[in-house]
Design an enzyme around this catalytic site. Structure first.
Site, PDB file in Angstrom:
ATOM      1  N   CYS A  74       0.971  -1.207  -0.119  1.00 55.02           N
ATOM      2  CA  CYS A  74      -0.103  -0.121   0.007  1.00 55.02           C
ATOM      3  C   CYS A  74       0.847   1.153   0.057  1.00 55.02           C
ATOM      4  O   CYS A  74       1.632   1.469   0.883  1.00 55.02           O
ATOM      5  CB  CYS A  74      -1.038   0.066   1.089  1.00 55.02           C
ATOM      6  SG  CYS A  74      -1.947   1.496   1.400  1.00 55.02           S
ATOM      7  N   CYS A 198      -5.256   6.196  -3.316  1.00 56.34           N
ATOM      8  CA  CYS A 198      -4.263   4.868  -3.356  1.00 56.34           C
ATOM      9  C   CYS A 198      -3.151   5.170  -4.119  1.00 56.34           C
ATOM     10  O   CYS A 198      -2.997   5.477  -5.005  1.00 56.34           O
ATOM     11  CB  CYS A 198      -5.291   4.253  -4.182  1.00 56.34           C
ATOM     12  SG  CYS A 198      -4.494   2.406  -4.495  1.00 56.34           S
TER      13      CYS A 198
END
Length: 265
Positions: A74, A198
């Protein structure tokens, strides 16, 4: 169980962060992770990260989706964990740490984290989209009128559809703005909804836009729902190297929360 946690956010992508250098957190307890990420019964977050020890480097990053499953890299989470490690005094100006997709180098200065992502050696270009892995898998598709676009409905269809099926992919919808800038909205697997940002997603978008000749810039500003990010990279004959994701990583609050098991929910 009494758990000390910290809350961080990077352009609206928010995380529960735990100092686990003593390895006391039961990482196999998916219900506990899901509880901590639950916005009604727990702290609330898009994901949870553990700052684990490393034998050779400053620390190890372990990332969980909000549904409790351990996941792939991530980018915004990595930036936030770097900020957290800096807060703990793990490093001063620059750091190298382990993650599920390999080593990452990063710098932290005045609230801004510049995180080196993995090299990208393959971009699959199709008629209406691209697919690439920037530490996590990403489908990238250009759309019109992105502000009104139904990201959840359309993202969900692509995430579970062919050729991705159950393993799934993250889905990024992109619209070109002025001055080689792009607006991005992302449906994240594991969250199973749109998130405000993101990191691996905007990284994939920047490279995909360059690959598709939508821009000639190698330093690309990207507007996400939670703010602004920047991706830079160096094209090579075999792909892209020196890929960096830059943006703010902000401490929100910290505290303690008691966990009694599934009875909490």
């Amino acid at each position: 169980m009494d758990i000390t946690f910290y809350k961080y956010q990077g352009t609206g992508n928010d995380f529960v962060v735990i100092d686990n250098r003593d390895l006391s957190f039961p990482r196999e307890n998916t219900d506990l992770v899901h509880f901590l990420c639950d916005r009604r019964f727990g702290v609330g977050a898009d994901g949870l990260m553990l700052l684990n020890p490393s034998d050779k480097y400053d620390f190890t990053m372990v990332y969980f989706n909000s549904d409790g499953t351990e996941s792939t890299m991530c980018g915004n989470g990595g930036r936030c964990l770097v900020a957290f490690a800096h807060k703990l005094g793990v490093f001063e100006k620059e750091t190298t740490f382990d993650a599920i997709d390999g080593l990452h180098y990063a710098t932290y200065n005045d609230g801004i984290t510049n995180l080196q992502m993995i090299d990208v050696n393959n971009v699959e270009v199709y008629e209406n989209h691209c697919f690439l892995n920037t530490g996590s898998p990403h489908h990238v598709q250009m759309v019109n009128n992105i502000g009104a676009y139904d990201v959840k409905t359309n993202g969900e269809k692509i995430r579970y559809g062919a050729p991705y099926f159950q393993e799934g992919t993250n889905v990024n919808f992109v619209e070109s703005l002025n001055n080689d800038k792009f607006r991005v909205r992302t449906y994240e697997r594991g969250v199973e909804n749109e998130t405000l940002a993101c990191g691996t997603g905007v990284t994939a978008v920047a490279i995909a836009m360059y690959e598709q000749k939508q821009t000639t810039n190698t330093k690309i500003p990207l507007k996400v729902e939670g703010g602004e990010l920047e991706v830079s990279f160096e094209p090579t004959e075999n792909g892209y190297k020196n890929v960096f994701l830059k943006g703010p990583a902000t401490f929100v609050f910290n505290g303690n929360i008691k966990y009694h098991g599934k009875a909490n929910r």
